[in-house]
Design a protein around this motif. Structure first.
Motif, PDB file in Angstrom:
ATOM      1  N   GLN A   1     -30.616 -16.022 -64.570  1.00 17.35           N
ATOM      2  CA  GLN A   1     -30.876 -14.669 -65.405  1.00 17.35           C
ATOM      3  C   GLN A   1     -29.510 -14.276 -65.956  1.00 17.35           C
ATOM      4  O   GLN A   1     -28.383 -14.811 -65.688  1.00 17.35           O
ATOM      5  CB  GLN A   1     -31.419 -13.904 -64.322  1.00 17.35           C
TER       6      GLN A   1
ATOM      7  N   LYS B   1     -35.168 -19.106 -81.981  1.00 18.82           N
ATOM      8  CA  LYS B   1     -36.261 -19.499 -81.534  1.00 18.82           C
ATOM      9  C   LYS B   1     -36.588 -20.749 -82.196  1.00 18.82           C
ATOM     10  O   LYS B   1     -37.148 -21.746 -81.401  1.00 18.82           O
ATOM     11  CB  LYS B   1     -37.167 -18.402 -81.988  1.00 18.82           C
TER      12      LYS B   1
ATOM     13  N   LEU C   1     -43.948 -23.023 -71.387  1.00 19.40           N
ATOM     14  CA  LEU C   1     -42.658 -22.513 -71.751  1.00 19.40           C
ATOM     15  C   LEU C   1     -42.492 -22.176 -73.155  1.00 19.40           C
ATOM     16  O   LEU C   1     -42.675 -23.222 -73.831  1.00 19.40           O
ATOM     17  CB  LEU C   1     -41.432 -23.652 -71.313  1.00 19.40           C
ATOM     18  N   ARG C   2     -42.152 -20.963 -73.458  1.00 17.71           N
ATOM     19  CA  ARG C   2     -41.944 -20.550 -74.961  1.00 17.71           C
ATOM     20  C   ARG C   2     -40.923 -19.720 -74.936  1.00 17.71           C
ATOM     21  O   ARG C   2     -40.048 -19.563 -74.040  1.00 17.71           O
ATOM     22  CB  ARG C   2     -43.092 -19.712 -75.225  1.00 17.71           C
ATOM     23  N   TRP C   3     -40.314 -19.530 -76.208  1.00 16.02           N
ATOM     24  CA  TRP C   3     -39.036 -18.827 -76.430  1.00 16.02           C
ATOM     25  C   TRP C   3     -39.152 -17.523 -75.706  1.00 16.02           C
ATOM     26  O   TRP C   3     -38.062 -17.254 -75.078  1.00 16.02           O
ATOM     27  CB  TRP C   3     -38.901 -18.665 -77.854  1.00 16.02           C
ATOM     28  N   GLU C   4     -40.237 -16.773 -75.601  1.00 13.13           N
ATOM     29  CA  GLU C   4     -40.297 -15.490 -75.327  1.00 13.13           C
ATOM     30  C   GLU C   4     -40.103 -15.425 -73.752  1.00 13.13           C
ATOM     31  O   GLU C   4     -39.458 -14.427 -73.199  1.00 13.13           O
ATOM     32  CB  GLU C   4     -41.601 -14.875 -75.582  1.00 13.13           C
ATOM     33  N   ASN C   5     -40.409 -16.405 -72.909  1.00 14.03           N
ATOM     34  CA  ASN C   5     -40.226 -16.528 -71.641  1.00 14.03           C
ATOM     35  C   ASN C   5     -39.057 -17.222 -71.048  1.00 14.03           C
ATOM     36  O   ASN C   5     -39.011 -17.483 -69.951  1.00 14.03           O
ATOM     37  CB  ASN C   5     -41.434 -16.673 -70.806  1.00 14.03           C
ATOM     38  N   SER C   6     -38.376 -17.689 -72.031  1.00 12.56           N
ATOM     39  CA  SER C   6     -37.025 -18.726 -71.640  1.00 12.56           C
ATOM     40  C   SER C   6     -35.783 -18.173 -71.175  1.00 12.56           C
ATOM     41  O   SER C   6     -35.598 -16.947 -71.342  1.00 12.56           O
ATOM     42  CB  SER C   6     -37.017 -19.579 -72.933  1.00 12.56           C
TER      43      SER C   6
ATOM     44  N   ARG D   1     -33.469 -17.108 -73.947  1.00 13.03           N
ATOM     45  CA  ARG D   1     -33.522 -15.811 -74.727  1.00 13.03           C
ATOM     46  C   ARG D   1     -33.260 -14.742 -73.869  1.00 13.03           C
ATOM     47  O   ARG D   1     -32.484 -13.745 -74.327  1.00 13.03           O
ATOM     48  CB  ARG D   1     -35.100 -15.706 -75.015  1.00 13.03           C
ATOM     49  N   HIS D   2     -33.529 -14.894 -72.393  1.00 17.66           N
ATOM     50  CA  HIS D   2     -33.127 -13.577 -71.721  1.00 17.66           C
ATOM     51  C   HIS D   2     -31.649 -13.468 -71.478  1.00 17.66           C
ATOM     52  O   HIS D   2     -30.943 -12.560 -71.715  1.00 17.66           O
ATOM     53  CB  HIS D   2     -33.533 -14.161 -70.231  1.00 17.66           C
TER      54      HIS D   2
END
Length: 219
Positions: free
Chosen positions: A60, A147, A98-103, A106-107
């Motif tokens: 994180q 992405k 696993l996708r970009w949005e929840n990777s 990205r975070h």
């Protein structure tokens, strides 16, 4: 130390601009390594400590309460990045869903506190100087490219092609080995869905991209 917003963190980080690592280590009673070959992450860890980062090695941002990731950026005297910037581990197995949005990538890259450090190889560790820290968010276009790079690599991993993925992949994100030595192997998806053993990999930002970030910030 906790911050109410990213600008409070930025203000504190900018108070260290112009200081050398030696001066900061003296202030905070920290021992400077003789060399960084086996302590490559020491500079970042030291700055995380004095700025009060709380994440440690968790997947994180370093300052989760305000969603900011700290990245040191070694540069030469002309402000050119000296190396690619590590972002996170590339997952090589169990990637379904696993996708970009929840990777993690990205975070970590949605809000970055960059700390440039003049760190040419002929400058001793203690004489390396902190530049002016700045906050950065990717533009809509930059996030779209990130992405695409991320998804292209995940597609290759899922198809068992990890051994064909090298540093030439990706416009902004590249993939590089991330291991202490050649014996530090991990599981990955292989051809026909079999499990193989391979070197761990990581996502890195290309130095050409971080150079653009610096140029935009300091014109």
């Amino acid at each position: 130390m906790r911050y109410d917003d990213p600008n409070a963190l930025l203000d504190y980080a900018q108070s260290f601009a112009g200081f050398t690592l030696g001066e900061l280590c003296e202030r905070y009673k920290e021992q400077i390594p003789q060399q960084l070959l086996h302590k490559k992450g020491w500079v970042g860890q030291f700055l995380e400590m004095i700025l009060g980062a709380t994440s440690g090695s968790l997947a994180q941002p370093d300052f989760p309460e305000i969603g900011v990731e700290l990245k040191t950026l070694p540069i030469d005297e002309l402000g050119r990045p000296l190396e690619s910037t590590y972002v996170s581990v590339l997952p090589l197995i169990n990637i379904h869903g696993l996708r970009w949005e929840n990777s993690v990538v990205r975070h970590k890259l949605m809000h970055v506190l960059w700390i440039p450090i003049v760190a040419s190889r002929d400058i001793t560790i203690e004489d390396r100087q902190i530049g002016m820290p700045f906050l950065w968010n990717p533009t809509v276009e930059e996030e779209q490219t990130l992405k695409q790079d991320f998804e292209d690599v995940l597609d290759q991993v899922s198809m068992g092609n990890i051994e064909q993925v090298d540093a030439r992949f990706g416009d902004i994100l590249q993939v590089r080995p991330k291991a202490a030595n050649s014996k530090a192997l991990t599981d990955a998806i292989g051809p026909e869905g079999t499990v193989i053993r391979t070197l761990p990999r990581g996502f890195y930002l290309r130095p050409q991209f971080t150079k653009q970030c610096l140029q935009k910030q300091f014109n």
